[in-house]
Scaffold this motif. Sequence first.
Motif, PDB file in Angstrom:
ATOM      1  N   ARG A 157      26.235  32.509   8.246  1.00 26.51           N
ATOM      2  CA  ARG A 157      27.483  32.141   8.939  1.00 26.51           C
ATOM      3  C   ARG A 157      28.071  33.350   9.671  1.00 26.51           C
ATOM      4  NH1 ARG A 157      32.272  33.471   7.175  1.00 26.51           N
ATOM      5  NH2 ARG A 157      31.630  33.767   5.004  1.00 26.51           N
ATOM      6  N   ILE A 158      28.105  34.495   8.969  1.00 27.84           N
ATOM      7  CA  ILE A 158      28.707  35.690   9.576  1.00 27.84           C
ATOM      8  C   ILE A 158      27.855  36.177  10.763  1.00 27.84           C
ATOM      9  CG2 ILE A 158      29.369  38.098   9.158  1.00 27.84           C
ATOM     10  CD1 ILE A 158      29.949  37.254   6.236  1.00 27.84           C
ATOM     11  N   ARG A 159      26.535  36.166  10.575  1.00 25.98           N
ATOM     12  CA  ARG A 159      25.646  36.584  11.677  1.00 25.98           C
ATOM     13  C   ARG A 159      25.866  35.694  12.887  1.00 25.98           C
ATOM     14  NH1 ARG A 159      19.600  36.591   9.783  1.00 25.98           N
ATOM     15  NH2 ARG A 159      19.210  37.675  11.720  1.00 25.98           N
ATOM     16  N   GLU A 160      25.915  34.390  12.634  1.00 26.77           N
ATOM     17  CA  GLU A 160      26.083  33.434  13.732  1.00 26.77           C
ATOM     18  C   GLU A 160      27.418  33.662  14.431  1.00 26.77           C
ATOM     19  OE1 GLU A 160      26.636  29.285  12.681  1.00 26.77           O
ATOM     20  OE2 GLU A 160      25.230  28.724  14.268  1.00 26.77           O
ATOM     21  N   PHE A 161      28.453  33.901  13.640  1.00 26.71           N
ATOM     22  CA  PHE A 161      29.783  34.111  14.214  1.00 26.71           C
ATOM     23  C   PHE A 161      29.800  35.367  15.096  1.00 26.71           C
ATOM     24  CE2 PHE A 161      34.021  35.952  14.089  1.00 26.71           C
ATOM     25  CZ  PHE A 161      34.736  34.902  14.629  1.00 26.71           C
ATOM     26  N   TYR A 163      27.214  36.901  16.437  1.00 23.91           N
ATOM     27  CA  TYR A 163      26.302  36.725  17.572  1.00 23.91           C
ATOM     28  C   TYR A 163      26.967  35.892  18.667  1.00 23.91           C
ATOM     29  CZ  TYR A 163      22.213  35.497  20.291  1.00 23.91           C
ATOM     30  OH  TYR A 163      21.344  35.314  21.315  1.00 23.91           O
ATOM     31  N   LYS A 164      27.536  34.741  18.268  1.00 23.29           N
ATOM     32  CA  LYS A 164      28.130  33.854  19.278  1.00 23.29           C
ATOM     33  C   LYS A 164      29.314  34.494  19.970  1.00 23.29           C
ATOM     34  CE  LYS A 164      26.911  29.218  17.802  1.00 23.29           C
ATOM     35  NZ  LYS A 164      27.411  27.980  17.209  1.00 23.29           N
ATOM     36  N   ASN A 165      30.020  35.372  19.233  1.00 20.24           N
ATOM     37  CA  ASN A 165      31.173  36.026  19.845  1.00 20.24           C
ATOM     38  C   ASN A 165      30.796  37.328  20.547  1.00 20.24           C
ATOM     39  OD1 ASN A 165      33.905  34.661  19.414  1.00 20.24           O
ATOM     40  ND2 ASN A 165      32.888  34.366  17.449  1.00 20.24           N
ATOM     41  N   ARG A 166      29.487  37.543  20.695  1.00 23.01           N
ATOM     42  CA  ARG A 166      28.969  38.703  21.412  1.00 23.01           C
ATOM     43  C   ARG A 166      29.504  40.020  20.828  1.00 23.01           C
ATOM     44  NH1 ARG A 166      26.803  37.235  26.308  1.00 23.01           N
ATOM     45  NH2 ARG A 166      27.294  39.204  27.290  1.00 23.01           N
ATOM     46  N   VAL A 167      29.558  40.090  19.502  1.00 22.76           N
ATOM     47  CA  VAL A 167      29.949  41.334  18.842  1.00 22.76           C
ATOM     48  C   VAL A 167      28.658  42.036  18.419  1.00 22.76           C
ATOM     49  CG1 VAL A 167      31.141  42.358  16.863  1.00 22.76           C
ATOM     50  CG2 VAL A 167      32.067  40.288  17.935  1.00 22.76           C
ATOM     51  N   SER A 168      28.441  43.263  18.888  1.00 20.76           N
ATOM     52  CA  SER A 168      27.219  43.989  18.502  1.00 20.76           C
ATOM     53  C   SER A 168      27.311  44.372  17.037  1.00 20.76           C
ATOM     54  CB  SER A 168      27.075  45.275  19.314  1.00 20.76           C
ATOM     55  OG  SER A 168      26.938  44.955  20.652  1.00 20.76           O
ATOM     56  N   PHE A 169      26.245  44.175  16.307  1.00 22.14           N
ATOM     57  CA  PHE A 169      26.229  44.578  14.897  1.00 22.14           C
ATOM     58  C   PHE A 169      24.790  44.848  14.474  1.00 22.14           C
ATOM     59  CE2 PHE A 169      24.441  40.804  12.781  1.00 22.14           C
ATOM     60  CZ  PHE A 169      24.486  39.886  13.824  1.00 22.14           C
ATOM     61  N   MET A 170      24.665  45.590  13.380  1.00 21.99           N
ATOM     62  CA  MET A 170      23.339  45.850  12.855  1.00 21.99           C
ATOM     63  C   MET A 170      23.144  45.005  11.603  1.00 21.99           C
ATOM     64  SD  MET A 170      21.787  49.480  11.964  1.00 21.99           S
ATOM     65  CE  MET A 170      22.401  50.172  13.461  1.00 21.99           C
ATOM     66  N   ASP A 212      39.145  35.917   9.128  1.00 20.74           N
ATOM     67  CA  ASP A 212      39.522  37.267   8.681  1.00 20.74           C
ATOM     68  C   ASP A 212      38.739  38.323   9.456  1.00 20.74           C
ATOM     69  OD1 ASP A 212      41.253  36.236   6.924  1.00 20.74           O
ATOM     70  OD2 ASP A 212      40.018  36.525   5.126  1.00 20.74           O
ATOM     71  N   LEU A 213      37.459  38.020   9.651  1.00 22.43           N
ATOM     72  CA  LEU A 213      36.611  38.966  10.372  1.00 22.43           C
ATOM     73  C   LEU A 213      37.087  39.090  11.826  1.00 22.43           C
ATOM     74  CD1 LEU A 213      34.169  40.727   9.991  1.00 22.43           C
ATOM     75  CD2 LEU A 213      32.708  38.794  10.569  1.00 22.43           C
ATOM     76  N   ILE A 254      45.650  28.921  28.881  1.00 23.00           N
ATOM     77  CA  ILE A 254      45.137  29.304  27.563  1.00 23.00           C
ATOM     78  C   ILE A 254      43.971  28.379  27.213  1.00 23.00           C
ATOM     79  CG2 ILE A 254      46.795  27.852  26.250  1.00 23.00           C
ATOM     80  CD1 ILE A 254      46.786  30.266  24.210  1.00 23.00           C
ATOM     81  N   VAL A 255      42.952  28.948  26.565  1.00 26.14           N
ATOM     82  CA  VAL A 255      41.804  28.144  26.127  1.00 26.14           C
ATOM     83  C   VAL A 255      41.705  28.277  24.610  1.00 26.14           C
ATOM     84  CG1 VAL A 255      39.328  27.759  26.365  1.00 26.14           C
ATOM     85  CG2 VAL A 255      40.595  28.772  28.251  1.00 26.14           C
ATOM     86  N   PHE A 256      41.621  27.158  23.904  1.00 21.93           N
ATOM     87  CA  PHE A 256      41.434  27.198  22.458  1.00 21.93           C
ATOM     88  C   PHE A 256      39.987  26.870  22.132  1.00 21.93           C
ATOM     89  CE2 PHE A 256      45.902  26.029  23.024  1.00 21.93           C
ATOM     90  CZ  PHE A 256      46.487  27.096  22.344  1.00 21.93           C
ATOM     91  N   GLU A 257      39.376  27.700  21.303  1.00 21.99           N
ATOM     92  CA  GLU A 257      37.972  27.478  20.947  1.00 21.99           C
ATOM     93  C   GLU A 257      37.803  27.702  19.446  1.00 21.99           C
ATOM     94  OE1 GLU A 257      34.941  26.407  22.168  1.00 21.99           O
ATOM     95  OE2 GLU A 257      34.401  26.866  20.098  1.00 21.99           O
ATOM     96  N   ARG A 258      37.189  26.732  18.764  1.00 26.12           N
ATOM     97  CA  ARG A 258      37.138  26.840  17.301  1.00 26.12           C
ATOM     98  C   ARG A 258      36.091  27.840  16.800  1.00 26.12           C
ATOM     99  NH1 ARG A 258      33.869  21.480  15.385  1.00 26.12           N
ATOM    100  NH2 ARG A 258      32.332  21.672  17.011  1.00 26.12           N
ATOM    101  N   THR A 259      35.027  28.102  17.559  1.00 24.87           N
ATOM    102  CA  THR A 259      34.048  29.101  17.093  1.00 24.87           C
ATOM    103  C   THR A 259      33.928  30.270  18.071  1.00 24.87           C
ATOM    104  OG1 THR A 259      32.361  27.584  17.928  1.00 24.87           O
ATOM    105  CG2 THR A 259      32.523  27.799  15.558  1.00 24.87           C
ATOM    106  N   ALA A 260      33.264  30.038  19.176  1.00 25.57           N
ATOM    107  CA  ALA A 260      33.064  31.139  20.126  1.00 25.57           C
ATOM    108  C   ALA A 260      32.853  30.559  21.507  1.00 25.57           C
ATOM    109  CB  ALA A 260      31.838  31.938  19.722  1.00 25.57           C
TER     110      ALA A 260
END
Length: 484
Positions: A157-161, A163-170, A212-213, A254-260
């Motif tokens: 779930r966290i990886r998907e979140f 990734y979809k929000n284009r946050v770089s992470f390792m 929270d993230l 304004i745009v509301f989006e539940r995930t990304a």
Amino acid sequence: MPEQDLRERFPQANLKLAEDQLRIVERLSSLKSYKDGETIIQAGRRDPNFYVVKSGEVEMIEYSSGRPKVIWTSYAKELLGDVSFLSGRASNLSRIAKGTVQVFEISRENLRRIIDEEPSLGNVLLNTLIARVQIMRDLNLTALRLIGSRFSSDAFRIREFLYKNRVSFMWIDLEADSSASEVLKQFGMTERDTPIVACGSDWALQNPSNRDLAERLGVLTRPKEEVYDLAVVGAGPAGLTAAVYGSSEGLRTIVFERTAPGGQAGTSSRIENYPGFPMGLSGDELAGRITLQAQKFGALISTPCEVRKLEFENSYPVLYLPDDKRVSARSVLIATGASYCRLNVHGCERFEGIGVYFAATPMEAQACANSQVVIVGGANSAGQAAVFLAEHARRVFLLIRGDDLNKGMSRYLARRIEQTNNIEVLTRTEISHMVGNGRLEAVEIRSSPSGETRLIDTPAVFTFIGATPHTGWLPAPASTGPRR
Ligand SMILES: Cc1cc2nc3c(=O)[nH]c(=O)nc-3n(C[C@H](O)[C@H](O)[C@H](O)COP(=O)(O)OP(=O)(O)OC[C@H]3O[C@@H](n4cnc5c(N)ncnc54)[C@H](O)[C@@H]3O)c2cc1C
């Protein structure tokens, strides 16, 4: 990579402002001084400002190895930062003064003014900032690490979140990466505490919720006003496009989006029929581009934020958001798209995120590298996924209920599938059973009308079997319209 090499390899990320450009910056900024070693921008923290160096040197520090490393030095007339400043996100890198430094500090509002009122300077700035984001992604320069098991649905779930929000992470896989224990020790944690999201040596969150993230990373954007000219629900291609046109016409949008941002299209590995992109582009790239375009015109993309209810008060639509917040707008555009249909196979839901997937992006592809994978569906989404996954998986089984791939799929895709050696199309075939303990290990497939069954070892099933409109939160049709 040494600093000099980076500068040479990525000249597009290196911008020195001319005197006339500097004068515009000077007019729309305030001057700040920093002493040697002082932090101007801290990785993992939001900074609402944008900086241009007036005098002195600033070191850019990255943390991907877990330890701080100087990768770039900025000099007078050069920019500090990347496009995260426009979206209000936390930066991945720190910037620290080397000796005494003076910088022009530009607020986000003034950066927007520059983009609007001084388009030639605005374009140069935007191009440089976008180039920097791409470099950070290509080199995976990020302070953010996710440590977890590939068999944990929360880690997925966290990886998907992210990734979809284009946050770089390792991604540090407990099962495969020996550095995991070192990072855990750094924060006094054990494998049992995973999944953990850590930023440099600054902070670590244990199994955070998406919200929270998002809050911590500056991805969460809340409405700033109570009334907007245009509120768009859903940031798929339709919602984002509406936001570009609304905001470019001067509407407070304004745009509301539940995930990304990106919607269904955001999960597509390659879109080839989007006007203006003859060579095709990934859904992720398309989403990033339209989001930036909307933000450039001042639209606020509020994510993750699920609209729970729509009501009308004094003829005006009111949207109900999480945390009992409400926002009203002169007009509301509903672009909530569709939710994926689930497979009707007993126990399927227990493998969602750890073996059953609804998208085929590079993230899912990693989970099934060199394995056999099963794709269910006979239309274009399934076809795109098959072609994409065939580059990563050993063998791809494409299951369709009918007897001819050409009936539901575009000809170009069906032909590509026929020409790909490691894709096997199984007609008149469905999944009848899923096997696994804590993770998917195999599926039983049944062909009709013979009823013959066969077991396929696989860690991943991808389902693309259609979708239903996501309209459950809307009022019943009879009470939809405003009373006059
Ligand atoms: C894998 C895949 C590949 C595809 N490839 C192609 C292709 O190559 N070419 C093509 O033309 N089409 C393609 N499509 C189809 C295309 O993606 C869709 O037609 C398109 O995304 C629809 O756009 P939309 O904005 O209407 O809705 P969606 O993309 O469904 O977006 C709706 C958004 O609304 C959000 N949302 C829903 N409810 C709420 C709520 N209550 N509050 C806040 N947000 C909410 C959702 O999270 C979602 O992000 C593909 C689809 C998939 C799944």
